[in-house]
Design a protein around this motif. Structure first.
Motif, short mmCIF file in Angstrom:
data_model
loop_
_atom_site.label_atom_id
_atom_site.label_comp_id
_atom_site.label_asym_id
_atom_site.label_seq_id
_atom_site.Cartn_x
_atom_site.Cartn_y
_atom_site.Cartn_z
N ASN A 204 0.81 -1.21 0.00
CA ASN A 204 0.00 0.00 0.00
C ASN A 204 0.85 1.27 0.00
O ASN A 204 0.47 2.27 -0.60
CB ASN A 204 -0.94 0.01 1.20
N SER B 250 -4.54 -0.01 -7.87
CA SER B 250 -4.49 -1.47 -7.86
C SER B 250 -3.05 -1.92 -7.77
O SER B 250 -2.18 -1.40 -8.48
CB SER B 250 -5.13 -2.02 -9.14
N LYS C 15 -14.33 -7.99 -3.85
CA LYS C 15 -13.14 -7.82 -3.01
C LYS C 15 -12.14 -6.86 -3.65
O LYS C 15 -11.60 -5.98 -2.98
CB LYS C 15 -12.48 -9.18 -2.79
N LYS C 16 -11.91 -7.00 -4.96
CA LYS C 16 -10.98 -6.10 -5.65
C LYS C 16 -11.53 -4.69 -5.69
O LYS C 16 -10.78 -3.72 -5.53
CB LYS C 16 -10.71 -6.62 -7.06
N ASN D 133 -10.98 -3.14 -2.23
CA ASN D 133 -9.59 -2.82 -1.94
C ASN D 133 -9.13 -1.56 -2.66
O ASN D 133 -8.40 -0.73 -2.09
CB ASN D 133 -8.69 -4.00 -2.31
N LYS E 219 -10.85 1.41 -1.05
CA LYS E 219 -10.28 1.66 0.27
C LYS E 219 -8.97 2.42 0.18
O LYS E 219 -8.73 3.36 0.95
CB LYS E 219 -10.07 0.32 1.00
N ARG E 220 -8.11 2.04 -0.77
CA ARG E 220 -6.84 2.75 -0.93
C ARG E 220 -7.07 4.20 -1.37
O ARG E 220 -6.41 5.11 -0.87
CB ARG E 220 -5.95 2.02 -1.94
N ASN F 123 -16.68 -8.01 2.29
CA ASN F 123 -15.77 -6.95 2.73
C ASN F 123 -16.36 -5.57 2.54
O ASN F 123 -16.15 -4.67 3.34
CB ASN F 123 -14.44 -7.04 1.96
N TYR G 256 -15.28 2.08 4.95
CA TYR G 256 -13.89 1.63 4.97
C TYR G 256 -13.27 1.73 6.37
O TYR G 256 -12.13 2.17 6.54
CB TYR G 256 -13.07 2.41 3.95
#
Length: 354
Positions: free
Chosen positions: A5, A151, A184-185, A188, A191-192, A266, A272
């Motif tokens: 990350n 990503s 899920k992807k 993620n 979230k980033r 998730n 988040y």
């Protein structure tokens, strides 16, 4: 090479710093679309289904209303088709883009499915092509980029994905598979972008996941807020108690159905895992949705998430949404504002709650 990350955030910071800044005030209008995935017009061309809807909305609404146009990545599907085949099939698409370029109100960013545009010589509107852009509103920044930059694996696997699509999926007539098919992807990446934007006190607008977001909230969280608001309206002894009660029941069913259908949970984490709701991430969704297309509008100091669709959409869906669609004159198409908020309010929350 392992990517963590920290590396992603460093790359996003470099992208932000080198982005061109475009001044934004209340007199300007912008509409942001992403993920057209324009192909050769054949059975594996995802753009084909909503092409007429998209072109009509651009010509008869956004151009007529003097909006600028931002295409936020994955416009051409170059992992499946050559640029020559795409431009040959869709000349009217590029003629429509020219309406905005002629007014110098056109921006086109690069996505992971059209990375080649940066390296090809003969590219339509190459002078308008950017990796990202910043809209500066009263000294606050709206960071617009496709989203694949958040990503971890796109750089490692993008070339392999393109090869598979072009030489295996296309001949077999298999539709495109992307991060949009993985909860899920999606989560993620969002979230980033959320943590990066919140830490830097900016608002980010992405595409890539094909999932509309407004104020960092995806569909299910927005539905929960809608239920809460309707419950307040009902408790105030509104004259439309029967209609409000029915709307609450329909939304409740939709939320339950959404959770039941999700294989990965998730995304159910509240904003988040943030202590406060920081409205720093927006996603324009995509042009190739099954129920039409979504976009982000910025106009008169406000930002809106908008859904476009045709008359064939289920009446039950319209009743359930709780929003009022507006017909586009002399067409079978409708425009519906799903969420709207002032930029001043959004940046106030970002400043004090981040």
């Amino acid at each position: 090479m392992k990517i963590d990350n920290k590396v992603v955030y460093e790359n996003l910071n470099k992208l932000f710093e080198k982005s061109e800044t475009v001044p934004l005030d209340n007199s300007q209008k912008w509409v942001i679309f992403s993920d057209l995935h324009v192909g050769d017009g054949g059975s594996t061309d995802d753009f084909r289904t909503n092409a007429h809807l998209f072109l009509t909305a651009l010509r008869d609404f956004y151009n007529q209303q003097n909006y600028g146009l931002i295409l936020n990545g994955d416009v051409e599907e170059l992992q499946r088709f050559s640029l020559k085949k795409i431009t040959s099939k869709w000349p009217n698409l590029y003629d429509t883009f020219e309406l905005f370029a002629a007014r110098d109100k056109f921006i086109k960013t690069i996505g992971n499915h059209d990375l080649e545009l940066e390296y090809l010589e003969k590219v339509p509107f190459k002078e308008y092509l950017k990796e990202s852009v910043k809209l500066n509103y009263k000294d606050d920044n709206i960071f617009i980029f496709h989203g694949h930059q958040a990503s971890k694996k796109f750089q490692q696997h993008n070339e392999l994905i393109g090869f598979t699509l072009k030489y295996f999926a296309n001949p077999l007539g298999i539709k495109n598979y992307s991060v949009a098919h993985s909860s899920k992807k999606q989560y993620n990446i969002e979230k980033r972008v959320y943590h990066y934007s919140s830490y830097n006190k900016i608002a980010s607008i992405i595409g890539h996941t094909h999932r509309p977001l407004f104020e960092s909230l995806h569909k299910v969280e927005r539905l929960k807020y809608k239920v809460e608001q309707l419950c307040r309206d009902f408790s105030s002894h509104n004259q439309n108690e029967g209609k409000i009660g029915e709307a609450i029941k329909l939304l409740k069913k939709d939320i339950k159905r959404y959770y039941k259908a999700a294989k990965d949970h998730n995304f159910q984490s509240y904003v988040y895992n943030a202590a406060f709701h920081v409205p720093c991430v927006f996603n324009s969704g995509c042009v190739i949705g099954k129920r039409g297309m979504t976009c982000i509008e910025i106009e008169d100091g406000n930002i809106s998430l908008v859904h476009w669709f045709d008359k064939k959409i289920s009446k039950k869906y319209l009743q359930q949404s709780g929003y009022e669609p507006t017909p586009l004159s002399n067409t079978d198409y409708y425009r519906m504002v799903i969420n709207k908020e002032s930029l001043d309010y959004i940046f106030t929350r970002i400043k004090f709650l981040s």
